[in-house]
Write a protein that holds these residues in place. Structure first.
Motif, mmCIF file in Angstrom:
data_model
loop_
_atom_site.group_PDB
_atom_site.id
_atom_site.type_symbol
_atom_site.label_atom_id
_atom_site.label_comp_id
_atom_site.label_asym_id
_atom_site.label_seq_id
_atom_site.Cartn_x
_atom_site.Cartn_y
_atom_site.Cartn_z
ATOM 1 N N ALA A 1 0.951 -1.239 0.081
ATOM 2 C CA ALA A 1 -0.054 0.021 -0.054
ATOM 3 C C ALA A 1 0.963 1.185 0.001
ATOM 4 N N LYS A 2 2.078 1.409 0.725
ATOM 5 C CA LYS A 2 2.875 2.589 0.695
ATOM 6 C C LYS A 2 3.650 2.554 -0.624
ATOM 7 N N ARG B 1 1.095 4.030 -3.221
ATOM 8 C CA ARG B 1 0.999 5.615 -2.784
ATOM 9 C C ARG B 1 2.115 6.449 -2.916
ATOM 10 N N GLU C 1 4.985 6.187 -1.500
ATOM 11 C CA GLU C 1 5.913 6.612 -0.369
ATOM 12 C C GLU C 1 7.109 5.809 -0.356
#
Length: 119
Positions: free
Chosen positions: A110-111, A114, A116
């Motif tokens: 998920a990071k 995004r 990140e």
């Protein structure tokens, strides 16, 4: 100055003309023998009024000793070194470990999605 002797040459500090007598009488003593599992005997002197310990460390091998020559204490059980992972495996089942790993992978994906930065 050769040949001029000193009156205290060879004496130790605190030694008097009467030696040990001026310090008083020593306490009555008893000799206690301790035995270890390797068959070593250790004789130790204690004051008569002193309480005798149940166990003593053998100065030759380090095993515990006792005053019973026919039944010395057994060697202590040595636990093998455990890694951090071994302790974790004791606390978690395989199913719990798989669940935790799946959550961690999901969080990292998920990071990454995004954008990140993670290392």
């Amino acid at each position: 100055m050769a040949g001029s002797g000193s009156a205290i040459r060879g004496s130790r500090v605190g030694a008097g003309p009467m030696g040990e007598a001026e310090r008083g009488d020593s306490a009555p003593r008893q000799r206690i023998v301790f035995f270890c599992a390797n068959g070593h005997q250790t004789a130790t002197v204690f004051a008569v009024e002193a309480s005798i310990p149940e166990a003593w460390d053998c100065p030759r091998c380090g095993l515990p000793t006792s005053t019973d020559s026919t039944n010395p204490p057994p060697p202590p059980k040595i636990e093998p070194y455990k890694t951090h992972l071994a302790y974790v495996k004791e606390r978690r089942s395989e199913a719990e470990a798989a669940e935790i790993l799946a959550e961690a992978v999901q969080t990292l994906r998920a990071k990454k999605a995004r954008g990140e930065v993670f290392y």
